[in-house]
Write an enzyme that holds these catalytic residues in place. Structure first.
Site, PDB file in Angstrom:
ATOM      1  CG  ASP A 246       2.973  -9.237  -3.799  1.00  0.00           C
ATOM      2  OD1 ASP A 246       1.827  -9.191  -4.286  1.00  0.00           O
ATOM      3  OD2 ASP A 246       3.186  -9.224  -2.567  1.00  0.00           O
TER       4      ASP A 246
ATOM      5  NE  ARG B 250      -1.860  -6.615  -6.399  1.00  0.00           N
ATOM      6  CZ  ARG B 250      -1.155  -7.346  -5.517  1.00  0.00           C
ATOM      7  NH1 ARG B 250       0.158  -7.205  -5.426  1.00  0.00           N
ATOM      8  NH2 ARG B 250      -1.766  -8.213  -4.755  1.00  0.00           N
TER       9      ARG B 250
HETATM   10  C1  LIG Z   1      -3.113  -3.751  -3.368  1.00  0.00           C
HETATM   11  C2  LIG Z   1      -1.752  -3.230  -3.635  1.00  0.00           C
HETATM   12  C3  LIG Z   1      -0.742  -4.101  -4.013  1.00  0.00           C
HETATM   13  C4  LIG Z   1       0.539  -3.635  -4.293  1.00  0.00           C
HETATM   14  N1  LIG Z   1       1.489  -4.514  -4.753  1.00  0.00           N
HETATM   15  C5  LIG Z   1       2.691  -4.041  -5.116  1.00  0.00           C
HETATM   16  C6  LIG Z   1       3.669  -4.889  -5.717  1.00  0.00           C
HETATM   17  O1  LIG Z   1       3.466  -6.091  -5.924  1.00  0.00           O
HETATM   18  N2  LIG Z   1       4.858  -4.334  -6.061  1.00  0.00           N
HETATM   19  C7  LIG Z   1       5.131  -3.004  -5.867  1.00  0.00           C
HETATM   20  O2  LIG Z   1       6.212  -2.548  -6.234  1.00  0.00           O
HETATM   21  N3  LIG Z   1       4.228  -2.182  -5.290  1.00  0.00           N
HETATM   22  C8  LIG Z   1       3.019  -2.666  -4.920  1.00  0.00           C
HETATM   23  N4  LIG Z   1       2.103  -1.814  -4.362  1.00  0.00           N
HETATM   24  C9  LIG Z   1       2.516  -0.448  -3.944  1.00  0.00           C
HETATM   25  C10 LIG Z   1       2.389   0.549  -5.075  1.00  0.00           C
HETATM   26  O3  LIG Z   1       3.350   0.281  -6.062  1.00  0.00           O
HETATM   27  C11 LIG Z   1       2.591   1.970  -4.550  1.00  0.00           C
HETATM   28  O4  LIG Z   1       3.877   2.078  -4.031  1.00  0.00           O
HETATM   29  C12 LIG Z   1       1.602   2.395  -3.494  1.00  0.00           C
HETATM   30  O5  LIG Z   1       0.308   1.893  -3.747  1.00  0.00           O
HETATM   31  C13 LIG Z   1       1.521   3.918  -3.422  1.00  0.00           C
HETATM   32  O6  LIG Z   1       1.052   4.462  -4.635  1.00  0.00           O
HETATM   33  P1  LIG Z   1      -0.451   4.929  -4.849  1.00  0.00           P
HETATM   34  O7  LIG Z   1      -0.779   4.750  -6.276  1.00  0.00           O
HETATM   35  O8  LIG Z   1      -1.331   4.185  -3.908  1.00  0.00           O
HETATM   36  O9  LIG Z   1      -0.529   6.435  -4.480  1.00  0.00           O
HETATM   37  P2  LIG Z   1       0.538   7.477  -3.860  1.00  0.00           P
HETATM   38  O10 LIG Z   1       1.414   7.938  -4.972  1.00  0.00           O
HETATM   39  O11 LIG Z   1       1.142   6.966  -2.598  1.00  0.00           O
HETATM   40  O12 LIG Z   1      -0.454   8.605  -3.473  1.00  0.00           O
HETATM   41  C14 LIG Z   1      -1.189   9.328  -4.465  1.00  0.00           C
HETATM   42  C15 LIG Z   1      -2.279  10.133  -3.803  1.00  0.00           C
HETATM   43  O13 LIG Z   1      -3.200   9.250  -3.132  1.00  0.00           O
HETATM   44  C16 LIG Z   1      -3.684   9.876  -1.965  1.00  0.00           C
HETATM   45  N5  LIG Z   1      -3.305   9.076  -0.770  1.00  0.00           N
HETATM   46  C17 LIG Z   1      -2.388   8.091  -0.720  1.00  0.00           C
HETATM   47  N6  LIG Z   1      -2.326   7.563   0.518  1.00  0.00           N
HETATM   48  C18 LIG Z   1      -3.205   8.223   1.278  1.00  0.00           C
HETATM   49  C19 LIG Z   1      -3.615   8.150   2.640  1.00  0.00           C
HETATM   50  N7  LIG Z   1      -3.056   7.290   3.486  1.00  0.00           N
HETATM   51  N8  LIG Z   1      -4.571   8.993   3.064  1.00  0.00           N
HETATM   52  C20 LIG Z   1      -5.119   9.898   2.214  1.00  0.00           C
HETATM   53  N9  LIG Z   1      -4.771  10.026   0.908  1.00  0.00           N
HETATM   54  C21 LIG Z   1      -3.846   9.200   0.437  1.00  0.00           C
HETATM   55  C22 LIG Z   1      -3.067  11.241  -1.922  1.00  0.00           C
HETATM   56  O14 LIG Z   1      -3.926  12.122  -2.589  1.00  0.00           O
HETATM   57  C23 LIG Z   1      -1.793  11.057  -2.725  1.00  0.00           C
HETATM   58  O15 LIG Z   1      -1.294  12.241  -3.251  1.00  0.00           O
HETATM   59  C24 LIG Z   1       0.815  -2.248  -4.128  1.00  0.00           C
HETATM   60  C25 LIG Z   1      -0.187  -1.370  -3.765  1.00  0.00           C
HETATM   61  C26 LIG Z   1      -1.458  -1.832  -3.535  1.00  0.00           C
HETATM   62  C27 LIG Z   1      -2.527  -0.853  -3.191  1.00  0.00           C
END
Ligand SMILES: Cc1cc2nc3c(=O)[nH]c(=O)nc-3n(C[C@H](O)[C@H](O)[C@H](O)COP(=O)(O)OP(=O)(O)OC[C@H]3O[C@@H](n4cnc5c(N)ncnc54)[C@H](O)[C@@H]3O)c2cc1C
Length: 263
Positions: free
Chosen positions: A90, A140
């Protein structure tokens, strides 16, 4: 393991993360390493489809980079006994990005079953991406979850989203089985359109999402023929993870509280 079995039965793969970060004592980092050994054994004996994700600050990076690299390497070796031997490293806050990529490269020189995470919000990431593409690293891509200053990170969502898409396209056309980690419907639709246009096979990459977030979308992607892996964190050191989820989306707090009440 029960949760992973349920995900697997729905066609979803998993990656398990033992919660914890910023470990300062070597003994504590060794306990975390040993927990990963037990976890890998449990994955083998239950026969579930899951690999593991870990954080270098839980492996002792704050004590010594060399020591953390040894612990990651030991887990990479142990994971080779598993049907899915992959170990995801990560990515954490910007202060440890260079060290994390350094550890990744060091471990990968001896064990190819490891891969890093790149964060689209960091200004340094396009250069890191080129380096990882040149290495053939299995990356990733995520937006990034740590509170970063405007000096090192983009802070506007449209800018982060377009940086994400540019890098996702590079990974999909030139990368090694990239993981597109997001719940963002706009990004997911753009990626689907990109792979359709370029005739990129649906098994040449995977989507990744967090356990419990948008489960209906997770299942819809599987039924459309895409590979989806769910990140499943467990353990008692949940505060950092929980805080980052709430900073992303206030509704996540209600979701977590609802899960506690149901238990
Ligand atoms: C598998 C995985 C591994 C990760 N690993 C890391 C890592 O190693 N380091 C790190 O810094 N970050 C990591 N992250 C977190 C990532 O960086 C983001 O902070 C996090 O995924 C939120 O961004 P997003 O792109 O999902 O969308 P967001 O910007 O949170 O949301 C964008 C849009 O998605 C939709 N949405 C989001 N959540 C919901 C919900 N609960 N219900 C309905 N609609 C929703 C909405 O339309 C929203 O406007 C990881 C995320 C994932 C999924």
């Amino acid at each position: 393991m029960d949760a992973i079995e349920t995900l697997n039965a729905a066609g979803l793969n998993a990656t398990l993360d033992f919660l914890g970060e910023d470990v300062r004592e070597r003994d504590e980092a060794l306990r975390v390493r040993d927990e990963y050994f037990r976890l890998l054994e449990a994955i083998r004996s239950r026969g579930v489809r899951s690999n593991v994700s870990l954080k270098v600050t839980a492996m002792g990076l704050l004590a010594s980079e060399e020591f953390a690299a040894e612990n990651v390497a030991a887990i990479a070796v142990e994971a080779q006994k598993n049907a899915d031997p992959f170990v995801r490293i990560d990515m954490e806050g910007s202060a440890v990005v260079a060290a994390t990529l350094g550890i990744f490269e060091r471990v990968r020189a001896a064990h190819t079953n490891v891969g890093p995470v790149l964060q689209a919000y960091l200004k340094r990431t396009p250069a890191d991406l080129e380096q990882m593409l040149a290495l053939g690293a299995r990356v990733r891509l995520c937006k990034g979850a740590y509170g970063e200053s405007a000096e090192v990170a983009h802070t506007s969502m449209p800018v982060i989203r377009s940086a994400y898409l540019r890098m996702a396209e590079a990974l999909l056309s030139r990368g090694n089985y990239p993981a597109i980690a997001t719940h963002d419907g706009r990004i997911i639709e753009a990626v689907k359109a990109y792979v359709a246009e370029r005739a990129i096979a649906r098994d040449a990459f995977e989507f990744q999402m967090l356990y419990g977030v948008r489960p209906e979308l997770q299942r819809r992607l599987v039924s459309d023929g895409f590979r989806v892996r769910i990140y499943v964190p467990y353990g008692t050191h949940w505060a950092g993870y929980f805080y980052r989820r709430i900073m992303e989306r206030r509704e996540n707090a209600l979701f977590a509280l609802g899960s506690l009440v149901r238990k």
